[in-house]
Scaffold this motif. Structure first.
Motif, PDB file in Angstrom:
ATOM      1  N   LYS A  42     -42.334  36.288 -14.113  1.00  0.00           N
ATOM      2  CA  LYS A  42     -43.430  37.039 -13.683  1.00  0.00           C
ATOM      3  C   LYS A  42     -43.341  36.957 -12.217  1.00  0.00           C
ATOM      4  O   LYS A  42     -43.536  38.014 -11.265  1.00  0.00           O
ATOM      5  N   VAL A  43     -43.079  36.111 -11.433  1.00  0.00           N
ATOM      6  CA  VAL A  43     -42.915  35.736  -9.921  1.00  0.00           C
ATOM      7  C   VAL A  43     -41.728  36.526  -9.581  1.00  0.00           C
ATOM      8  O   VAL A  43     -41.884  37.357  -8.530  1.00  0.00           O
ATOM      9  N   ALA A  44     -40.393  36.499 -10.281  1.00  0.00           N
ATOM     10  CA  ALA A  44     -39.436  37.596  -9.766  1.00  0.00           C
ATOM     11  C   ALA A  44     -39.638  39.092 -10.012  1.00  0.00           C
ATOM     12  O   ALA A  44     -39.284  39.698  -9.224  1.00  0.00           O
ATOM     13  N   GLY A  45     -40.642  39.329 -11.065  1.00  0.00           N
ATOM     14  CA  GLY A  45     -40.743  40.617 -11.239  1.00  0.00           C
ATOM     15  C   GLY A  45     -41.780  41.205 -10.190  1.00  0.00           C
ATOM     16  O   GLY A  45     -41.495  42.187  -9.634  1.00  0.00           O
ATOM     17  N   TYR A  46     -42.786  40.712  -9.912  1.00  0.00           N
ATOM     18  CA  TYR A  46     -43.477  40.828  -8.659  1.00  0.00           C
ATOM     19  C   TYR A  46     -42.921  40.895  -7.395  1.00  0.00           C
ATOM     20  O   TYR A  46     -43.071  41.665  -6.613  1.00  0.00           O
ATOM     21  N   SER A  47     -42.066  39.671  -7.209  1.00  0.00           N
ATOM     22  CA  SER A  47     -41.548  39.828  -6.031  1.00  0.00           C
ATOM     23  C   SER A  47     -40.534  40.789  -5.855  1.00  0.00           C
ATOM     24  O   SER A  47     -40.377  41.762  -4.790  1.00  0.00           O
ATOM     25  N   ALA A  48     -39.786  41.349  -6.961  1.00  0.00           N
ATOM     26  CA  ALA A  48     -38.954  42.632  -6.819  1.00  0.00           C
ATOM     27  C   ALA A  48     -39.917  43.834  -6.442  1.00  0.00           C
ATOM     28  O   ALA A  48     -39.456  44.646  -5.667  1.00  0.00           O
ATOM     29  N   ALA A  49     -40.920  43.890  -7.206  1.00  0.00           N
ATOM     30  CA  ALA A  49     -41.930  45.298  -6.980  1.00  0.00           C
ATOM     31  C   ALA A  49     -42.406  45.194  -5.314  1.00  0.00           C
ATOM     32  O   ALA A  49     -42.134  46.309  -4.887  1.00  0.00           O
ATOM     33  N   VAL A  50     -42.643  44.298  -5.030  1.00  0.00           N
ATOM     34  CA  VAL A  50     -43.427  43.750  -3.612  1.00  0.00           C
ATOM     35  C   VAL A  50     -42.112  44.386  -2.443  1.00  0.00           C
ATOM     36  O   VAL A  50     -42.297  45.173  -1.500  1.00  0.00           O
ATOM     37  N   THR A  51     -40.981  43.633  -2.727  1.00  0.00           N
ATOM     38  CA  THR A  51     -39.951  43.782  -1.776  1.00  0.00           C
ATOM     39  C   THR A  51     -39.418  45.436  -1.730  1.00  0.00           C
ATOM     40  O   THR A  51     -39.135  45.973  -0.649  1.00  0.00           O
ATOM     41  N   MET A  52     -39.275  45.943  -2.899  1.00  0.00           N
ATOM     42  CA  MET A  52     -38.915  47.406  -2.889  1.00  0.00           C
ATOM     43  C   MET A  52     -39.970  48.016  -2.515  1.00  0.00           C
ATOM     44  O   MET A  52     -39.385  49.415  -2.090  1.00  0.00           O
ATOM     45  N   SER A  53     -41.126  47.882  -2.412  1.00  0.00           N
ATOM     46  CA  SER A  53     -42.046  48.782  -1.818  1.00  0.00           C
ATOM     47  C   SER A  53     -42.019  48.932  -0.394  1.00  0.00           C
ATOM     48  O   SER A  53     -42.266  50.074   0.166  1.00  0.00           O
ATOM     49  N   LEU A  54     -41.477  47.856   0.160  1.00  0.00           N
ATOM     50  CA  LEU A  54     -41.106  48.008   1.624  1.00  0.00           C
ATOM     51  C   LEU A  54     -40.137  48.956   2.110  1.00  0.00           C
ATOM     52  O   LEU A  54     -40.256  49.916   2.811  1.00  0.00           O
ATOM     53  N   TYR A  55     -39.282  49.018   1.103  1.00  0.00           N
ATOM     54  CA  TYR A  55     -38.012  50.028   1.118  1.00  0.00           C
ATOM     55  C   TYR A  55     -38.719  51.564   0.977  1.00  0.00           C
ATOM     56  O   TYR A  55     -38.440  52.467   1.643  1.00  0.00           O
ATOM     57  N   LEU A  56     -39.657  51.540   0.069  1.00  0.00           N
ATOM     58  CA  LEU A  56     -40.210  52.866  -0.220  1.00  0.00           C
ATOM     59  C   LEU A  56     -41.212  53.289   0.753  1.00  0.00           C
ATOM     60  O   LEU A  56     -41.160  54.682   1.440  1.00  0.00           O
ATOM     61  N   VAL A  57     -41.694  52.294   1.561  1.00  0.00           N
ATOM     62  CA  VAL A  57     -42.584  52.657   2.622  1.00  0.00           C
ATOM     63  C   VAL A  57     -41.774  53.350   3.726  1.00  0.00           C
ATOM     64  O   VAL A  57     -41.974  54.235   4.482  1.00  0.00           O
ATOM     65  N   GLU A  59     -37.741  48.590  10.547  1.00  0.00           N
ATOM     66  CA  GLU A  59     -37.348  49.525   9.354  1.00  0.00           C
ATOM     67  C   GLU A  59     -35.890  48.727   8.760  1.00  0.00           C
ATOM     68  O   GLU A  59     -35.902  48.822   7.470  1.00  0.00           O
ATOM     69  N   THR A  60     -35.030  48.431   9.726  1.00  0.00           N
ATOM     70  CA  THR A  60     -33.697  48.018   9.141  1.00  0.00           C
ATOM     71  C   THR A  60     -34.118  46.732   8.540  1.00  0.00           C
ATOM     72  O   THR A  60     -33.640  46.253   7.417  1.00  0.00           O
ATOM     73  N   VAL A  61     -34.943  46.116   9.059  1.00  0.00           N
ATOM     74  CA  VAL A  61     -35.540  44.580   8.283  1.00  0.00           C
ATOM     75  C   VAL A  61     -36.270  44.849   6.777  1.00  0.00           C
ATOM     76  O   VAL A  61     -35.957  44.221   5.746  1.00  0.00           O
ATOM     77  N   PHE A  62     -37.014  45.939   6.847  1.00  0.00           N
ATOM     78  CA  PHE A  62     -37.567  46.215   5.648  1.00  0.00           C
ATOM     79  C   PHE A  62     -36.593  46.700   4.369  1.00  0.00           C
ATOM     80  O   PHE A  62     -36.704  46.504   3.219  1.00  0.00           O
ATOM     81  N   ILE A  63     -35.824  47.629   5.177  1.00  0.00           N
ATOM     82  CA  ILE A  63     -34.530  48.046   3.977  1.00  0.00           C
ATOM     83  C   ILE A  63     -33.952  46.856   3.492  1.00  0.00           C
ATOM     84  O   ILE A  63     -33.750  46.784   2.279  1.00  0.00           O
ATOM     85  N   GLY A  64     -33.439  45.850   4.259  1.00  0.00           N
ATOM     86  CA  GLY A  64     -32.679  44.800   3.942  1.00  0.00           C
ATOM     87  C   GLY A  64     -33.356  44.021   3.057  1.00  0.00           C
ATOM     88  O   GLY A  64     -33.161  43.444   2.080  1.00  0.00           O
TER      89      GLY A  64
END
Length: 333
Positions: free
Chosen positions: A17-32, A135-140
């Protein structure tokens, strides 16, 4: 047929659960970031070397991919993800994990080289040299967070949903996997040796002027994972019992075959169409053969893994995972 739900400990379930939510949240930064780039391009602030239409089109594709990544992370974390049809879940997780999880070693080595001031070459495409720092930080963070999240959550999810493919040990009362195993294994090994050869400085089949240190690192990483995929299938195809837990080669062959498929599906159209003066290091014919072979090897490895026979060789010939995919059923909660 409905597969029996796998049982894992509370700690493993919490980790998923923690890993799944973390994946969703971090990928949201890239999406933004990608959405901002599209809006900026439509407002007339896109890179001049690609053009507004090309830049918007390219980023629209990545917006769709990153949005799918966010949904995948949530599906791995929440209960409704267990009720989704098997085929789209397997395909999306296979492609998503293939794109990102095998890139973790490359990301770490590249970060160390950057910190050491080593020039890896390659430059920045599409006006990326003017990207603001945030933006570079968010993508990374988006790439690394999604990769790490999938690396943890996905194996646990697959183990819970298809336990027969992950429990036990290699070669434990199992016949050979399928006729797809050996062709996929051979193709993966051939590609792995070729990419490692290029990664260590070989030049046969490519123009060395178009391959810098960064390109060699990418080739070396791809070659390593191709060989991991070949070794994993060799282990799954083993008849004699071994001490190796079954989940190890199953997890590795899933990630390695996904990498072969995802990256070659991305690179093959670029090598053929060559948009924006894109020039691969490989000669055109070599690039086409390389990526077509990679896609074929990836499909063969995945099919062989899905068709893994149950531990009881005298049981039904149809595996649990294959039956669920055909019937589009999901385990009940």
């Amino acid at each position: 047929m409905r597969p029996a739900a796998g049982i894992v400990g509370a700690r493993w379930s919490s980790a998923r659960k923690v890993a799944g939510y973390s994946a969703a949240v971090t990928m949201s930064l890239y999406l933004v970031v990608k959405v901002i780039w599209i809006v900026a391009a439509l407002a007339g602030h896109g890179p001049s070397d690609i053009g507004t239409a090309g830049w918007v089109g390219l980023n629209t594709v990545t917006v769709g991919m990153s949005a799918a990544g966010v949904v995948l992370g949530l599906a791995l974390a929440q209960r409704w993800g267990r009720r989704l049809p098997a085929l789209p879940v397997i395909f999306l997780s296979w492609v998503g994990a293939g794109f990102l999880v095998p890139m973790l070693p490359y990301m770490m080595i590249s970060a160390v080289l950057d910190a050491s001031g080593v020039d890896q070459g390659g430059g920045q495409a599409g006006g990326a040299e003017s990207v603001p720092g945030w933006e570079t930080v968010f993508i990374g963070i988006g790439f690394a967070g999604m990769a790490a999240g999938l690396a943890v959550a996905l194996p646990i999810y697959l183990r819970e949903r298809w336990p027969s493919h992950f429990l036990g040990r290699v070669g434990q009362s199992r016949p050979r996997v399928s006729r797809w195993a050996r062709p996929g294994m051979l193709a993966a090994v051939v590609l792995g040796l070729l990419w490692l050869y290029w990664g260590f400085g070989g030049t046969i089949g490519l123009d060395p002027a178009h391959l810098d240190l960064n390109g060699r690192l990418l080739n070396g990483n791809a070659g390593l994972w191709a060989l991991i995929g070949g070794w994993s299938m060799l282990a799954l195809d083993r008849r004699r019992p071994a001490r190796l837990p079954l989940w190890v080669p199953m997890t590795l062959v899933f990630a390695a075959s996904g990498s072969l498929f995802a990256w070659s599906c991305w690179k093959l159209p670029l090598a053929v169409i060559r948009p924006w003066d894109y020039m691969p290091a490989e000669y055109p014919v070599v690039a086409v053969i390389e990526h077509v072979l990679s896609i074929g090897a990836s499909v063969a490895l995945l099919v062989a893994a899905i068709k893994l026979p149950a531990a009881d060789a005298h049981g039904p010939k149809t595996t649990v995972a294959a039956a669920e995919i055909r019937g589009s059923t999901a385990p009940s909660e």
